[in-house]
Write a protein that holds these residues in place. Structure first.
Motif, PDB file in Angstrom:
ATOM      1  N   TYR A  24       0.840  -1.201   0.000  1.00 48.99           N
ATOM      2  CA  TYR A  24       0.000   0.000   0.000  1.00 48.99           C
ATOM      3  C   TYR A  24       0.877   1.255   0.000  1.00 48.99           C
ATOM      4  O   TYR A  24       0.705   2.150  -0.827  1.00 48.99           O
ATOM      5  N   MET A  25       1.835   1.326   0.929  1.00 43.98           N
ATOM      6  CA  MET A  25       2.682   2.519   1.047  1.00 43.98           C
ATOM      7  C   MET A  25       3.609   2.671  -0.149  1.00 43.98           C
ATOM      8  O   MET A  25       3.772   3.771  -0.669  1.00 43.98           O
ATOM      9  N   ARG A  26       4.224   1.600  -0.583  1.00 41.71           N
ATOM     10  CA  ARG A  26       5.123   1.689  -1.737  1.00 41.71           C
ATOM     11  C   ARG A  26       4.339   2.083  -2.982  1.00 41.71           C
ATOM     12  O   ARG A  26       4.810   2.888  -3.790  1.00 41.71           O
ATOM     13  N   GLY A  27       3.143   1.546  -3.137  1.00 42.24           N
ATOM     14  CA  GLY A  27       2.291   1.910  -4.264  1.00 42.24           C
ATOM     15  C   GLY A  27       1.972   3.398  -4.268  1.00 42.24           C
ATOM     16  O   GLY A  27       1.943   4.038  -5.320  1.00 42.24           O
ATOM     17  N   GLN A  28       1.744   3.959  -3.080  1.00 46.77           N
ATOM     18  CA  GLN A  28       1.483   5.400  -2.998  1.00 46.77           C
ATOM     19  C   GLN A  28       2.715   6.201  -3.402  1.00 46.77           C
ATOM     20  O   GLN A  28       2.621   7.121  -4.210  1.00 46.77           O
ATOM     21  N   ASP A  34      -1.486  -0.450  -9.458  1.00 45.92           N
ATOM     22  CA  ASP A  34      -1.701  -1.883  -9.302  1.00 45.92           C
ATOM     23  C   ASP A  34      -1.144  -2.402  -7.985  1.00 45.92           C
ATOM     24  O   ASP A  34      -1.758  -3.233  -7.324  1.00 45.92           O
ATOM     25  N   LEU A  35       0.030  -1.915  -7.604  1.00 48.56           N
ATOM     26  CA  LEU A  35       0.637  -2.340  -6.347  1.00 48.56           C
ATOM     27  C   LEU A  35      -0.223  -1.896  -5.163  1.00 48.56           C
ATOM     28  O   LEU A  35      -0.465  -2.675  -4.236  1.00 48.56           O
ATOM     29  N   GLN A  36      -0.707  -0.677  -5.200  1.00 46.24           N
ATOM     30  CA  GLN A  36      -1.541  -0.193  -4.104  1.00 46.24           C
ATOM     31  C   GLN A  36      -2.858  -0.976  -4.045  1.00 46.24           C
ATOM     32  O   GLN A  36      -3.301  -1.368  -2.963  1.00 46.24           O
ATOM     33  N   LEU A  37      -3.470  -1.230  -5.176  1.00 46.32           N
ATOM     34  CA  LEU A  37      -4.731  -1.976  -5.203  1.00 46.32           C
ATOM     35  C   LEU A  37      -4.573  -3.406  -4.685  1.00 46.32           C
ATOM     36  O   LEU A  37      -5.500  -3.970  -4.100  1.00 46.32           O
ATOM     37  N   ARG A  38      -3.424  -3.982  -4.889  1.00 48.28           N
ATOM     38  CA  ARG A  38      -3.140  -5.351  -4.453  1.00 48.28           C
ATOM     39  C   ARG A  38      -3.275  -5.506  -2.939  1.00 48.28           C
ATOM     40  O   ARG A  38      -3.484  -6.609  -2.436  1.00 48.28           O
ATOM     41  N   SER A  39      -3.202  -4.406  -2.214  1.00 48.40           N
ATOM     42  CA  SER A  39      -3.283  -4.435  -0.754  1.00 48.40           C
ATOM     43  C   SER A  39      -4.684  -4.718  -0.240  1.00 48.40           C
ATOM     44  O   SER A  39      -4.858  -5.093   0.917  1.00 48.40           O
ATOM     45  N   PHE A  40      -5.688  -4.489  -1.080  1.00 47.36           N
ATOM     46  CA  PHE A  40      -7.088  -4.575  -0.671  1.00 47.36           C
ATOM     47  C   PHE A  40      -7.795  -5.764  -1.297  1.00 47.36           C
ATOM     48  O   PHE A  40      -7.455  -6.184  -2.396  1.00 47.36           O
ATOM     49  N   HIS A  41      -8.836  -6.236  -0.612  1.00 44.94           N
ATOM     50  CA  HIS A  41      -9.795  -7.115  -1.271  1.00 44.94           C
ATOM     51  C   HIS A  41     -10.666  -6.221  -2.157  1.00 44.94           C
ATOM     52  O   HIS A  41     -10.887  -5.044  -1.828  1.00 44.94           O
ATOM     53  N   PRO A  42     -11.171  -6.729  -3.270  1.00 46.09           N
ATOM     54  CA  PRO A  42     -11.961  -5.891  -4.187  1.00 46.09           C
ATOM     55  C   PRO A  42     -13.193  -5.241  -3.542  1.00 46.09           C
ATOM     56  O   PRO A  42     -13.613  -4.168  -3.960  1.00 46.09           O
ATOM     57  N   ASP A  43     -13.765  -5.861  -2.513  1.00 43.05           N
ATOM     58  CA  ASP A  43     -14.952  -5.310  -1.858  1.00 43.05           C
ATOM     59  C   ASP A  43     -14.615  -4.537  -0.580  1.00 43.05           C
ATOM     60  O   ASP A  43     -15.486  -4.295   0.255  1.00 43.05           O
ATOM     61  N   ALA A  44     -13.373  -4.099  -0.450  1.00 47.72           N
ATOM     62  CA  ALA A  44     -12.934  -3.373   0.750  1.00 47.72           C
ATOM     63  C   ALA A  44     -13.605  -2.006   0.854  1.00 47.72           C
ATOM     64  O   ALA A  44     -14.094  -1.459  -0.141  1.00 47.72           O
ATOM     65  N   ASP A  45     -13.607  -1.474   2.060  1.00 46.79           N
ATOM     66  CA  ASP A  45     -14.139  -0.145   2.352  1.00 46.79           C
ATOM     67  C   ASP A  45     -12.989   0.690   2.917  1.00 46.79           C
ATOM     68  O   ASP A  45     -12.337   0.273   3.871  1.00 46.79           O
ATOM     69  N   VAL A  46     -12.736   1.861   2.301  1.00 49.31           N
ATOM     70  CA  VAL A  46     -11.618   2.709   2.701  1.00 49.31           C
ATOM     71  C   VAL A  46     -12.139   4.113   2.989  1.00 49.31           C
ATOM     72  O   VAL A  46     -12.848   4.692   2.166  1.00 49.31           O
TER      73      VAL A  46
END
Length: 179
Positions: A24-28, A34-46
């Protein structure tokens, strides 16, 4: 034997959750969607306070905000995890420190922020990832930039974004020439 198997499952879950947090942090910082999205499940709430939504909406918002800055860097602090292996869930509190270079009226400024992520994690299809995230900012300051040494010594300032950072290109020949 069950105790050892459970301990291995726990260590594996902690490793995978920690990797999701780091991705998540490196993706930011690298503006790597793609790297940041990989941190979450597709149905996550942020929920970052300025926007609440799914991982794609949040990542696009964060990447857009960061892309408008001159540069940024995030550092992780302590990570407190509590995992329920039987339920395939976990919770965590992740400390972070962020620096953002802004530009106001052609004057470079530094925005410093420190805060925490309050997270819920889940394991779906064998993958541990962030299921819910709430960002809390504990303090911030916005000051005139004071790193003019980097302008005087460009050889030590090699950071980049969107695939152009040395950590992404690993272009050793050009990365070491001229030193």
């Amino acid at each position: 034997m069950q105790d050892i198997e459970r301990e291995i499952r726990d260590l594996t879950a902690r490793r995978d959750i920690t990797q999701a947090i780091q991705d998540y942090m490196r993706g930011q910082d690298r503006l790597d969607r793609d790297l940041q999205l990989r941190s979450f499940h597709p149905d996550a709430d942020v929920d970052c306070g300025l926007l609440r939504g799914g991982p794609e909406a949040y990542t696009d918002f964060a990447q857009g905000f960061l892309a408008d800055l001159v540069s940024s860097q995030h550092l992780l602090g302590q990570i407190d995890l509590s995992i329920d292996l039987d339920a395939g869930t976990g919770t965590g509190e992740v400390y972070f420190f962020a620096w953002h270079r802004t530009n106001e009226n052609d004057e470079p400024k530094d925005l410093f922020m420190a805060g925490r992520y309050i997270d819920e994690y889940s394991c779906k299809d064998g993958k541990w990832a962030i299921q819910r995230r709430r960002e809390l900012i504990d303090w911030a300051r916005h000051d005139a930039a004071s790193d003019s040494i980097l302008n005087e010594m460009p050889a030590i300032h090699l950071s980049g974004r969107k695939g152009a950072d040395f950590s992404q290109t690993r272009d050793w020949a050009s990365g070491t020439s001229g030193r």
